[in-house]
Enzyme design. Structure first.
Site, PDB file in Angstrom:
ATOM      1  N   ASP A   1      -3.748   2.342  -5.418  1.00 44.91           N
ATOM      2  CA  ASP A   1      -2.525   2.418  -4.610  1.00 44.91           C
ATOM      3  C   ASP A   1      -2.252   1.156  -3.787  1.00 44.91           C
ATOM      4  OD1 ASP A   1      -4.509   2.822  -2.694  1.00 44.91           O
ATOM      5  OD2 ASP A   1      -3.181   4.047  -1.461  1.00 44.91           O
ATOM      6  N   GLU A   2      -2.876   0.058  -4.174  1.00 40.08           N
ATOM      7  CA  GLU A   2      -2.626  -1.193  -3.461  1.00 40.08           C
ATOM      8  C   GLU A   2      -2.460  -2.329  -4.465  1.00 40.08           C
ATOM      9  OE1 GLU A   2      -5.210  -1.415   0.507  1.00 40.08           O
ATOM     10  OE2 GLU A   2      -6.332  -0.752  -1.235  1.00 40.08           O
TER      11      GLU A   2
ATOM     12  N   ASP B   1       0.850  -1.194   0.000  1.00 40.37           N
ATOM     13  CA  ASP B   1       0.000   0.000   0.000  1.00 40.37           C
ATOM     14  C   ASP B   1       0.883   1.240   0.000  1.00 40.37           C
ATOM     15  OD1 ASP B   1      -2.688   1.481   0.992  1.00 40.37           O
ATOM     16  OD2 ASP B   1      -0.967   2.186   2.151  1.00 40.37           O
TER      17      ASP B   1
END
Ligand SMILES: [Mg+2]
Length: 408
Positions: free
Chosen positions: A105-106, A9
């Site tokens: 974003d992960e 993350d």
């Protein structure tokens, strides 16, 4: 640990990308807001410094400025975030091809088997953190577990809060680490379900885990059952291969022992290639929409593809498309080499569904492929074969013998 799955993350992703775009130091507070000139606009992202000052995602810009008057306010640049996200995927692919973007974003990563190359999971995590920082200037947090659920909870609940930004959640320590946490912390529990659970006296993840499976199922059905399994650290969903842009393909080619001129013989070998391609697709839990066929001989050849309406990894469906391509484009000249590939890959949702549904719900042919693969893995490549592979011009038996049972 059976497998080593990571959830990676990016900390304050949008805000961190913007800090680079505007060349601000990490010490200068920054927020992203739809229209920086409108005080009634909503904060889309805040950097850690702004968050420390009390700024929250979703609040009005006006309120944020009251808390932190020195805020730099910038508009979002979505294309930048997508570009960064793709670059992160590329960096991660240096460690394994099993990368699955989960959100912008992960990303999930399965590094099982990469230990020989890169070291223990924690060592790999450290290398990944350093690499992302060095190449992209972003700070990442990494949760590690033997499946996606454990990796996700390791990240959200622990790695984001410790100083290293890395945490491994072991299955045998769930009772100490995970179960004391409030039920809301259970991955995918959601607000509604958590409220529902609390109404029934379930306050912690451990309270939920302690319930009887049958009771959970009778009250909350399949959804509850899956959550309950998650509370026990059980999750069978695979990390799917990265398919962004559909740039990956699974292909297999074969050089024939001589030139084949009979359509029947060519079809026999083509079916064997389809079987290999689909076996590899099933093994990676992916399906594909586009089927390509390459045929060549001393007098010519062709390479054509056709896109199917539904993605598949069912051998006979891929073979059907290959047969169509063959009928359309083969001019009858002798063939010495064949190549079949499957592309436009996506996760095998039918397989993911297996978590929620008993196997009989899946279509028979889909299931058949997996069953054949399992038998072949256990008892050897030639233990179950299509009858056509016993024909004289077939190649699968010989190939299996040549490569020691391993198709490559
Ligand atoms: Mg994040």
């Amino acid at each position: 640990m059976n497998r080593a799955v990571f959830l990676i993350d990016m900390q304050s992703f949008f805000a961190s990308v913007e800090q680079q775009r505007y060349q601000l130091s990490p010490g200068e507070p920054l927020v992203v807001s739809g229209d920086p000139s409108r005080p009634s606009g909503v904060i889309l992202a805040a950097c850690p410094i702004a968050k420390q000052a009390g700024v929250q995602n979703g609040e009005r810009l006006r309120e944020a400025l009251l808390k932190c008057p020195s805020l730099t306010v910038v508009p979002p640049h979505m294309q930048d975030y997508i570009d960064y996200s793709l670059q992160i995927t590329e960096l991660l692919e240096d460690f394994t091809d099993r990368v699955e973007p989960y959100s912008i974003d992960e990303q999930f990563l399965d590094v099982s088997g990469s230990e020989y190359l890169f070291g223990s999971p924690e060592t790999i995590a450290l290398q990944i953190q350093e690499k992302i920082m060095e190449k992209l200037g972003l700070y990442s947090r990494i949760g590690i577990g033997e499946n996606k659920v454990l990796a996700k909870m390791a990240c959200d609940t622990f790695a984001k809060k410790n100083s290293r930004g890395i945490f491994t959640l072991h299955k045998n320590s769930l009772s100490q680490e995970l179960w004391p946490l409030p039920i809301e912390k259970l991955f995918r529990a959601g607000k509604k379900m958590s409220r529902n659970l609390r109404l029934r006296g379930v306050q912690t993840i451990g309270d939920f885990a302690a319930m009887e499976a049958e009771q959970v199922r009778s009250i909350w059905g399949i959804h509850g059952q899956v959550l309950w399994m998650n509370a026990h650290g059980i999750d069978y969903s695979p990390v799917a291969l990265n398919t962004l842009g559909g740039r990956k393909a699974i292909g297999n080619g074969m050089t024939l022992p001589g030139e084949y001129a009979e359509e029947e013989d060519i079809r026999t070998v083509a079916l064997e290639l389809c079987e290999e391609v689909c076996r590899r697709a099933r093994k990676s839990f992916v399906t594909g929409n586009t089927v390509s066929l390459g045929v060549s001989g001393t007098e010519g050849g062709f390479h054509r593809q056709r896109t199917r309406e539904e993605a598949t990894n069912i051998t006979m469906e891929v073979f059907q498309t290959v047969t169509e391509l063959l009928e359309l484009h083969w001019d009858g000249t002798p063939v010495s080499r064949l190549h079949v590939s499957l592309s436009s890959l996506s996760p095998d949702n039918g397989l993911q569904l297996s978590l929620f549904e008993p196997p009989e719900v899946r279509t028979g042919r889909h299931q058949l492929g997996f069953t054949m693969d399992k038998l072949n893995e256990k008892y050897g490549r030639t233990s179950v074969m299509r009858a056509s592979s016993l024909l004289k011009k077939a190649q699968a038996k010989e190939r299996a013998a040549k490569i020691g049972g391993h198709y490559k």
